[in-house]
Design an enzyme around this catalytic site. Structure first.
Site, PDB file in Angstrom:
ATOM      1  N   ASP A  64      -4.204  -4.055  23.308  1.00 16.62           N
ATOM      2  CA  ASP A  64      -3.460  -4.285  22.058  1.00 16.62           C
ATOM      3  C   ASP A  64      -4.119  -5.302  21.126  1.00 16.62           C
ATOM      4  O   ASP A  64      -3.669  -5.486  19.996  1.00 16.62           O
ATOM      5  CB  ASP A  64      -2.000  -4.717  22.380  1.00 16.62           C
ATOM      6  CG  ASP A  64      -1.925  -5.981  23.254  1.00 16.62           C
ATOM      7  OD1 ASP A  64      -0.983  -6.085  24.054  1.00 16.62           O
ATOM      8  OD2 ASP A  64      -2.824  -6.848  23.151  1.00 16.62           O
ATOM      9  N   HIS A 102     -10.371  -2.771  29.767  1.00 12.76           N
ATOM     10  CA  HIS A 102      -9.895  -1.378  29.648  1.00 12.76           C
ATOM     11  C   HIS A 102     -10.037  -0.849  28.231  1.00 12.76           C
ATOM     12  O   HIS A 102      -9.410   0.144  27.876  1.00 12.76           O
ATOM     13  CB  HIS A 102      -8.431  -1.278  30.108  1.00 12.76           C
ATOM     14  CG  HIS A 102      -8.265  -1.490  31.581  1.00 12.76           C
ATOM     15  ND1 HIS A 102      -7.068  -1.797  32.162  1.00 12.76           N
ATOM     16  CD2 HIS A 102      -9.164  -1.451  32.598  1.00 12.76           C
ATOM     17  CE1 HIS A 102      -7.237  -1.934  33.473  1.00 12.76           C
ATOM     18  NE2 HIS A 102      -8.489  -1.733  33.762  1.00 12.76           N
ATOM     19  N   CYS A 115     -21.113  12.125  12.433  1.00 14.43           N
ATOM     20  CA  CYS A 115     -21.727  13.410  12.819  1.00 14.43           C
ATOM     21  C   CYS A 115     -20.726  14.551  12.852  1.00 14.43           C
ATOM     22  O   CYS A 115     -21.071  15.687  13.173  1.00 14.43           O
ATOM     23  CB  CYS A 115     -22.378  13.267  14.202  1.00 14.43           C
ATOM     24  SG  CYS A 115     -21.160  13.248  15.543  1.00 14.43           S
ATOM     25  N   GLY A 130       1.081 -11.831  33.814  1.00 17.23           N
ATOM     26  CA  GLY A 130       1.735 -10.599  33.367  1.00 17.23           C
ATOM     27  C   GLY A 130       1.083  -9.337  33.861  1.00 17.23           C
ATOM     28  O   GLY A 130       0.987  -8.351  33.135  1.00 17.23           O
ATOM     29  N   ASN A 172       4.291 -14.778  36.151  1.00 13.77           N
ATOM     30  CA  ASN A 172       4.894 -13.447  36.101  1.00 13.77           C
ATOM     31  C   ASN A 172       6.406 -13.627  36.147  1.00 13.77           C
ATOM     32  O   ASN A 172       6.911 -14.681  36.500  1.00 13.77           O
ATOM     33  CB  ASN A 172       4.401 -12.630  37.308  1.00 13.77           C
ATOM     34  CG  ASN A 172       4.576 -11.135  37.084  1.00 13.77           C
ATOM     35  OD1 ASN A 172       5.692 -10.676  36.845  1.00 13.77           O
ATOM     36  ND2 ASN A 172       3.496 -10.386  37.143  1.00 13.77           N
TER      37      ASN A 172
HETATM   38  C1  BV8 Z   1     -11.980   3.610  38.457  1.00 10.23           C
HETATM   39  C2  BV8 Z   1      -5.936   2.080  29.837  1.00 10.23           C
HETATM   40  C3  BV8 Z   1     -13.829   4.671  39.418  1.00 10.23           C
HETATM   41  C4  BV8 Z   1      -4.954   3.017  29.358  1.00 10.23           C
HETATM   42  C5  BV8 Z   1      -5.595   1.577  32.133  1.00 10.23           C
HETATM   43  C6  BV8 Z   1      -6.390   7.427  43.092  1.00 10.23           C
HETATM   44  C7  BV8 Z   1      -6.825   8.329  42.135  1.00 10.23           C
HETATM   45  C8  BV8 Z   1      -7.590   7.935  41.047  1.00 10.23           C
HETATM   46  C9  BV8 Z   1      -7.954   6.612  40.889  1.00 10.23           C
HETATM   47  C10 BV8 Z   1      -7.502   5.729  41.842  1.00 10.23           C
HETATM   48  C11 BV8 Z   1      -6.744   6.115  42.936  1.00 10.23           C
HETATM   49  N1  BV8 Z   1      -6.464   5.009  43.675  1.00 10.23           N
HETATM   50  C12 BV8 Z   1      -7.018   3.929  43.089  1.00 10.23           C
HETATM   51  C13 BV8 Z   1      -7.655   4.365  41.982  1.00 10.23           C
HETATM   52  C14 BV8 Z   1      -8.381   3.564  41.070  1.00 10.23           C
HETATM   53  C15 BV8 Z   1      -7.529   3.427  39.813  1.00 10.23           C
HETATM   54  C16 BV8 Z   1      -6.327   2.577  40.154  1.00 10.23           C
HETATM   55  O1  BV8 Z   1      -6.459   1.392  40.324  1.00 10.23           O
HETATM   56  N2  BV8 Z   1      -5.146   3.208  40.281  1.00 10.23           N
HETATM   57  C17 BV8 Z   1      -3.961   2.450  40.644  1.00 10.23           C
HETATM   58  C18 BV8 Z   1      -2.784   2.870  39.793  1.00 10.23           C
HETATM   59  C19 BV8 Z   1      -3.707   2.679  42.143  1.00 10.23           C
HETATM   60  N3  BV8 Z   1      -8.373   2.764  38.871  1.00 10.23           N
HETATM   61  C20 BV8 Z   1      -9.126   3.492  38.043  1.00 10.23           C
HETATM   62  O2  BV8 Z   1      -9.065   4.705  37.947  1.00 10.23           O
HETATM   63  C21 BV8 Z   1     -10.116   2.683  37.236  1.00 10.23           C
HETATM   64  N4  BV8 Z   1     -11.383   3.336  37.293  1.00 10.23           N
HETATM   65  O3  BV8 Z   1     -11.550   3.277  39.525  1.00 10.23           O
HETATM   66  O4  BV8 Z   1     -13.112   4.321  38.250  1.00 10.23           O
HETATM   67  C22 BV8 Z   1     -15.174   4.972  38.939  1.00 10.23           C
HETATM   68  C23 BV8 Z   1     -16.195   4.074  39.228  1.00 10.23           C
HETATM   69  C24 BV8 Z   1     -17.465   4.385  38.813  1.00 10.23           C
HETATM   70  C25 BV8 Z   1     -17.720   5.552  38.086  1.00 10.23           C
HETATM   71  C26 BV8 Z   1     -16.668   6.413  37.774  1.00 10.23           C
HETATM   72  C27 BV8 Z   1     -15.385   6.137  38.196  1.00 10.23           C
HETATM   73  C28 BV8 Z   1      -9.712   2.618  35.782  1.00 10.23           C
HETATM   74  C29 BV8 Z   1      -8.436   1.823  35.654  1.00 10.23           C
HETATM   75  C30 BV8 Z   1      -8.114   1.652  34.178  1.00 10.23           C
HETATM   76  C31 BV8 Z   1      -7.027   2.600  33.795  1.00 10.23           C
HETATM   77  N5  BV8 Z   1      -6.608   2.320  32.435  1.00 10.23           N
HETATM   78  N6  BV8 Z   1      -5.274   1.331  30.885  1.00 10.23           N
HETATM   79  C32 BV8 Z   1      -4.209   2.367  28.245  1.00 10.23           C
HETATM   80  O5  BV8 Z   1      -3.867   1.174  28.344  1.00 10.23           O
HETATM   81  O6  BV8 Z   1      -3.950   3.106  27.295  1.00 10.23           O
HETATM   82  S1  BV8 Z   1      -4.687   0.831  33.337  1.00 10.23           S
HETATM   83  C33 BV8 Z   1      -3.201   0.307  32.756  1.00 10.23           C
HETATM   84  O7  BV8 Z   1      -2.607  -0.379  33.860  1.00 10.23           O
HETATM   85  C34 BV8 Z   1      -3.240  -0.725  31.653  1.00 10.23           C
HETATM   86  O8  BV8 Z   1      -4.531  -1.142  31.293  1.00 10.23           O
HETATM   87  C35 BV8 Z   1      -2.521  -1.893  32.265  1.00 10.23           C
HETATM   88  O9  BV8 Z   1      -2.867  -3.070  31.746  1.00 10.23           O
HETATM   89  C36 BV8 Z   1      -2.939  -1.734  33.666  1.00 10.23           C
HETATM   90  C37 BV8 Z   1      -2.322  -2.557  34.697  1.00 10.23           C
HETATM   91  O10 BV8 Z   1      -0.965  -2.608  34.486  1.00 10.23           O
HETATM   92  P1  BV8 Z   1      -0.358  -4.044  34.133  1.00 10.23           P
HETATM   93  O11 BV8 Z   1      -1.071  -4.597  32.960  1.00 10.23           O
HETATM   94  O12 BV8 Z   1      -0.337  -4.872  35.361  1.00 10.23           O
HETATM   95  O13 BV8 Z   1       1.066  -3.641  33.655  1.00 10.23           O
HETATM   96  P2  BV8 Z   1       2.327  -3.311  34.584  1.00 10.23           P
HETATM   97  O14 BV8 Z   1       3.359  -2.668  33.718  1.00 10.23           O
HETATM   98  O15 BV8 Z   1       1.878  -2.628  35.828  1.00 10.23           O
HETATM   99  O16 BV8 Z   1       2.858  -4.757  35.043  1.00 10.23           O
HETATM  100  C38 BV8 Z   1       3.394  -5.645  34.081  1.00 10.23           C
HETATM  101  C39 BV8 Z   1       3.631  -6.937  34.824  1.00 10.23           C
HETATM  102  O17 BV8 Z   1       4.091  -7.901  33.873  1.00 10.23           O
HETATM  103  C40 BV8 Z   1       4.704  -6.836  35.890  1.00 10.23           C
HETATM  104  O18 BV8 Z   1       4.257  -7.531  37.051  1.00 10.23           O
HETATM  105  C41 BV8 Z   1       5.901  -7.550  35.264  1.00 10.23           C
HETATM  106  O19 BV8 Z   1       6.671  -8.248  36.250  1.00 10.23           O
HETATM  107  C42 BV8 Z   1       5.234  -8.551  34.373  1.00 10.23           C
HETATM  108  N7  BV8 Z   1       6.005  -8.956  33.196  1.00 10.23           N
HETATM  109  C43 BV8 Z   1       6.826  -8.187  32.425  1.00 10.23           C
HETATM  110  N8  BV8 Z   1       7.318  -8.962  31.421  1.00 10.23           N
HETATM  111  C44 BV8 Z   1       6.779 -10.197  31.570  1.00 10.23           C
HETATM  112  C45 BV8 Z   1       5.944 -10.206  32.698  1.00 10.23           C
HETATM  113  N9  BV8 Z   1       5.273 -11.292  33.111  1.00 10.23           N
HETATM  114  C46 BV8 Z   1       5.437 -12.421  32.396  1.00 10.23           C
HETATM  115  N10 BV8 Z   1       6.213 -12.507  31.299  1.00 10.23           N
HETATM  116  C47 BV8 Z   1       6.897 -11.419  30.860  1.00 10.23           C
HETATM  117  N11 BV8 Z   1       7.689 -11.533  29.771  1.00 10.23           N
HETATM  118 ZN    ZN Z   2     -20.463  11.181  16.086  1.00 10.31          ZN
END
Ligand code: BV8
Ligand code: ZN
Length: 255
Positions: free
Chosen positions: A111, A126, A157, A194, A223
């Site tokens: 963001d 990310h 392009c 967070g 958190n």
């Molecule tokens: C990779 C972009 C390999 C999108 C994002 C099985 C199948 C496929 C893949 C996997 C698999 N198992 C594991 C994987 C790997 C996978 C992964 O980790 N999956 C997880 C779900 C198990 N990872 C990947 O695929 C990564 N790539 O592994 O590639 C590779 C290597 C080499 C060559 C080729 C390939 C890529 C991961 C990136 C994915 N993209 N975002 C977009 O944003 O549009 S991830 C997405 O989740 C966001 O980026 C987000 O930031 C991220 C994590 O989530 P959080 O930020 O933690 O948010 P969440 O809602 O979960 O939690 C919020 C927290 O805040 C909570 O704890 C809450 O309590 C707290 N909170 C709420 N309010 C407050 C607060 N805290 C404080 N104050 C508040 N007020």
């Molecule tokens: Zn282009």
């Protein structure tokens, strides 16, 4: 939280560890932007703004229906264009002023609110809602936050554009990820703000910080609740980061 949880005591411990630190690294997730009105990912219904993650945040989803994915990202761009950094973002910008080039902020968020709040050394592991990448000429450009239509074309392009966002199953940008690992490996304190710490490799910055320096970095978790990373945290500041982070800076005498 256990009923003997004492935020004041934890704030004192966090401030003490930061007092002696020269290198501070931060890992943020969606929670740091929640109080600005940006929805987090793991809402209870498991949907992300009404969509399944595999439909809108994977290369397969984009190949299947690029217009759906662009509508999803245009909606998020429009929402982010209307929101402002909250006191948690501002506190992290002030923290960077205090540690200057000893400070690195790695964010999973796309963001751009950390930069808007004033942070300079931001690693967007990310990607960013603002940037597009051309599938043909590979040019990556900052296109601001105005809507880009369902099938935007490259101004250079004429090729099809995609959001310059790291989707699931995609590798993180090599240079950005290496810098994030280096910062985590060298820091005296790692602030984890967070994030549910379930997405890898971003979440691996926490064990990297614990393991790399001889005595291991001090990990401070900020958190609403405990997370899967809590056992690795030395200090826990539980509550909204827009409240706990300003309190932490107050403890440190930074206003
Ligand atoms: C990779 C972009 C390999 C999108 C994002 C099985 C199948 C496929 C893949 C996997 C698999 N198992 C594991 C994987 C790997 C996978 C992964 O980790 N999956 C997880 C779900 C198990 N990872 C990947 O695929 C990564 N790539 O592994 O590639 C590779 C290597 C080499 C060559 C080729 C390939 C890529 C991961 C990136 C994915 N993209 N975002 C977009 O944003 O549009 S991830 C997405 O989740 C966001 O980026 C987000 O930031 C991220 C994590 O989530 P959080 O930020 O933690 O948010 P969440 O809602 O979960 O939690 C919020 C927290 O805040 C909570 O704890 C809450 O309590 C707290 N909170 C709420 N309010 C407050 C607060 N805290 C404080 N104050 C508040 N007020
Ligand atoms: Zn282009």
């Amino acid at each position: 939280m256990p009923n003997d949880y004492d935020l004041d005591a934890e704030l004192a411990r966090a401030a003490e560890s930061l007092k002696w630190a020269t290198k501070v690294a931060v890992l943020t997730g969606a929670g740091v932007s929640a109080e600005s009105g940006v929805p987090t990912f793991r809402a209870s219904d498991g949907l992300w703004e009404g969509h399944r993650i595999e439909d809108v945040a994977t290369p397969m989803g984009f190949d299947r229906d690029p217009a759906l994915v662009w509508r999803f990202y245009n909606g998020r761009r429009e929402n982010v264009a209307k929101v402002r950094p909250n006191p948690g973002h501002v506190a992290l910008a002030k923290l960077e002023e205090r540690y200057a080039d000893g400070f690195t902020l790695a964010t999973q968020n796309v963001d751009g609110l950390h930069q808007t709040a004033g942070n300079k050394n931001v690693l967007e592991v990310h990607g960013s809602l603002r940037r597009t990448r051309c599938l043909n000429c590979e040019v990556v450009e900052d296109r601001g936050l105005e809507p880009l239509g369902d099938r935007p074309l490259c101004p250079h392009c004429g090729g099809f554009l995609r959001p310059a966002i790291v989707w699931f199953h995609e590798a993180l940008p090599e240079d950005v990820w290496m810098s994030a690992m280096e910062a985590a490996g060298e820091c005296d304190v790692l602030l984890v703000v967070g994030t549910s710490a379930v997405v890898y490799p971003a979440a691996s910055l926490i064990p990297i910080a614990k393991r790399t320096k001889s005595l291991g970095a001090t990990v401070i978790e900020c958190n609403l609740t405990r997370t899967s990373a809590s056992e690795q945290a030395d200090v826990g500041l539980y509550g909204p980061s827009g409240v706990t982070l300003p309190k932490l800076l107050e403890r440190m005498g930074i206003n």
